[in-house]
Design a protein around this motif. Structure first.
Motif, mmCIF file in Angstrom:
data_model
loop_
_atom_site.group_PDB
_atom_site.id
_atom_site.type_symbol
_atom_site.label_atom_id
_atom_site.label_comp_id
_atom_site.label_asym_id
_atom_site.label_seq_id
_atom_site.Cartn_x
_atom_site.Cartn_y
_atom_site.Cartn_z
ATOM 1 N N MET A 249 -3.089 11.801 44.749
ATOM 2 C CA MET A 249 -2.140 12.719 45.059
ATOM 3 C C MET A 249 -2.574 13.867 45.721
ATOM 4 O O MET A 249 -1.672 14.399 46.633
ATOM 5 N N VAL A 250 -3.768 14.386 45.662
ATOM 6 C CA VAL A 250 -4.263 15.315 46.839
ATOM 7 C C VAL A 250 -3.873 15.065 47.994
ATOM 8 O O VAL A 250 -3.651 15.775 49.004
ATOM 9 N N LYS B 42 -9.239 3.052 50.665
ATOM 10 C CA LYS B 42 -8.048 2.448 50.368
ATOM 11 C C LYS B 42 -7.175 3.472 49.690
ATOM 12 O O LYS B 42 -5.880 3.709 50.143
ATOM 13 N N VAL B 43 -7.327 4.145 48.812
ATOM 14 C CA VAL B 43 -6.541 5.291 48.266
ATOM 15 C C VAL B 43 -6.333 6.322 49.082
ATOM 16 O O VAL B 43 -5.304 6.702 49.091
ATOM 17 N N ILE B 44 -7.272 6.762 49.855
ATOM 18 C CA ILE B 44 -6.982 7.806 50.850
ATOM 19 C C ILE B 44 -5.914 7.384 51.763
ATOM 20 O O ILE B 44 -4.931 8.061 52.152
ATOM 21 N N PHE B 45 -6.076 6.121 52.247
ATOM 22 C CA PHE B 45 -5.046 5.414 53.338
ATOM 23 C C PHE B 45 -3.701 5.284 52.739
ATOM 24 O O PHE B 45 -2.854 5.702 53.129
ATOM 25 N N LEU B 46 -3.691 4.928 51.368
ATOM 26 C CA LEU B 46 -2.280 4.800 50.780
ATOM 27 C C LEU B 46 -1.891 6.384 50.446
ATOM 28 O O LEU B 46 -0.590 6.422 50.425
ATOM 29 N N GLY B 47 -2.699 7.395 50.168
ATOM 30 C CA GLY B 47 -2.235 8.633 50.135
ATOM 31 C C GLY B 47 -1.549 9.193 51.421
ATOM 32 O O GLY B 47 -0.519 9.892 51.230
ATOM 33 N N LEU C 20 4.293 -2.944 51.250
ATOM 34 C CA LEU C 20 3.979 -3.448 52.382
ATOM 35 C C LEU C 20 2.568 -3.411 52.583
ATOM 36 O O LEU C 20 1.827 -4.592 53.036
ATOM 37 N N VAL C 21 2.033 -2.277 52.498
ATOM 38 C CA VAL C 21 0.532 -1.966 52.921
ATOM 39 C C VAL C 21 -0.232 -2.650 51.991
ATOM 40 O O VAL C 21 -1.318 -3.188 52.043
ATOM 41 N N ASP C 22 0.289 -2.783 50.725
ATOM 42 C CA ASP C 22 -0.498 -3.552 49.529
ATOM 43 C C ASP C 22 -0.495 -4.946 49.888
ATOM 44 O O ASP C 22 -1.473 -5.504 49.027
ATOM 45 N N GLU C 23 0.298 -5.415 50.543
ATOM 46 C CA GLU C 23 0.069 -6.924 50.903
ATOM 47 C C GLU C 23 -1.298 -7.079 52.010
ATOM 48 O O GLU C 23 -1.831 -8.230 51.869
ATOM 49 N N PHE C 24 -1.748 -5.829 52.496
ATOM 50 C CA PHE C 24 -2.821 -6.165 53.425
ATOM 51 C C PHE C 24 -4.200 -5.342 52.895
ATOM 52 O O PHE C 24 -5.186 -5.722 53.014
ATOM 53 N N VAL D 118 3.367 7.590 40.867
ATOM 54 C CA VAL D 118 2.603 8.865 40.337
ATOM 55 C C VAL D 118 2.131 9.646 41.509
ATOM 56 O O VAL D 118 2.073 11.033 41.295
ATOM 57 N N ILE D 119 1.493 9.054 42.327
ATOM 58 C CA ILE D 119 0.962 9.839 43.535
ATOM 59 C C ILE D 119 1.991 10.542 44.093
ATOM 60 O O ILE D 119 1.791 11.569 45.067
ATOM 61 N N GLN D 120 3.313 10.326 44.120
ATOM 62 C CA GLN D 120 4.335 11.154 44.723
ATOM 63 C C GLN D 120 4.285 12.386 44.057
ATOM 64 O O GLN D 120 5.002 13.416 44.875
ATOM 65 N N LEU D 121 3.796 12.616 43.064
ATOM 66 C CA LEU D 121 3.614 14.038 42.393
ATOM 67 C C LEU D 121 2.973 14.911 43.439
ATOM 68 O O LEU D 121 3.118 16.328 43.603
ATOM 69 N N GLY D 122 1.913 14.236 43.921
ATOM 70 C CA GLY D 122 1.284 15.325 45.281
ATOM 71 C C GLY D 122 2.383 15.844 46.238
ATOM 72 O O GLY D 122 2.342 16.785 46.650
ATOM 73 N N ALA D 123 3.199 14.667 46.761
ATOM 74 C CA ALA D 123 4.140 15.100 47.787
ATOM 75 C C ALA D 123 5.171 16.197 47.123
ATOM 76 O O ALA D 123 5.466 17.182 47.805
#
Length: 278
Positions: A233-234, A10-15, A34-38, A54-59
């Motif tokens: 983040m990665v 799930k985390v990889i997909f969200l990343g 929206l993705v978190d709804e599913f 915070v994962i935006q820091l990777g971006a």
């Protein structure tokens, strides 16, 4: 507590979603919510709120890497000689000036925005509204010649105006890059300069937003939460590098209308889905 395999997927997909949608003008926060709804992370609501920011820091690290030679004002010729790029320092002052409006509004209304605006209906409405704006502005721009062709030509007045448009991105579904690009195009900035300035503007904006979330949440993460943050983040970092390079190549020959149509279609789907669910 250790992050299990399903939660890791799930985390990889969200990343991946973050890395794609942060730089394309289609709303990363809107997509993440929206993705978190599913695909719901099995973690507290408080942690998910900080995770999405915070994962935006990777971006951001991806932007710094891709534009390092243009962003870093110090250039070292050898071990004894260095050169300061005054033009880059000047650009960063303009970026800082542009950050002021969203920083002020964000600090004052962050809690209110989180409590009242992070809803599927508002996200869908903003997706559609800015989709229509992209199409309208690009059609209008066919009859105009940009007055600001390069990022170096952006004045303090233009930078501040773009910063005012960035305030609109505090509404979920708007898209930070979408709001700033729409604003820049409206006031006569070329597509390439608008996109590049958006990348620069993202660095202090997103670092500040992440710092604010961390201060509110604290730093007492469980091992699973820490792994989720680092992994997200990665993944966002790697995907963002590819997306940034794609976007800068794409807009040299194409306009932003395709993203406008995408936003409209997605917004309509979201409205229909949640209308049925309610």
């Amino acid at each position: 507590m250790v992050l299990d395999f399903i939660e890791m997927i799930k985390v990889i997909f969200l990343g991946i979603v973050e890395g794609i949608t942060e730089w394309l003008p289609i709303s990363s926060t809107g997509h993440m919510l929206l993705v978190d709804e599913f695909i719901k992370l099995n973690m507290s609501q408080e942690f998910k709120e900080i995770f999405f920011v915070v994962i935006q820091l990777g971006a951001i690290l991806a932007v710094v890497l891709v534009f390092w030679n243009k962003m870093f004002p110090f250039q070292f010729k050898d071990k004894t000689k260095s050169m300061i790029r005054k033009d880059i320092f000047s650009l960063w002052f303009k970026v800082a000036f542009a950050c002021v409006p969203s920083a002020v509004i964000g600090l004052l209304f962050d809690d209110f925005l989180e409590a009242h605006l992070q809803t599927p209906i508002i996200i869908a409405a903003m997706l559609i509204l800015y989709g229509l704006l992209f199409i309208f502005i690009e059609n209008w721009n066919k009859r105009r010649t940009p007055t600001t062709q390069t990022i170096a030509n952006i004045s303090y007045k233009t930078a501040f105006a773009i910063g005012l448009f960035q305030v609109l991105s505090l509404i979920p579904g708007t898209s930070r890059s979408g709001a700033t690009i729409v604003g820049a195009l409206l006031i006569g900035v070329s597509r390439i300069a608008a996109a590049e300035f958006t990348f620069y503007l993202a660095v202090p904006t997103m670092v500040g937003a992440s710092a604010l979330k961390l201060l509110k949440f604290g730093f007492a993460f469980s091992s699973a939460e820490l792994i989720a943050l680092l992994l997200g983040m990665v993944v966002a970092f790697v995907v963002s590098i590819l997306v940034i390079k794609f976007l800068m190549t794409y807009i040299k020959k194409h306009d932003f209308k395709v993203f406008g149509w995408y936003r409209i279609v997605l917004g309509v789907i979201v409205l229909l889905y949640f209308s049925i669910m309610i």
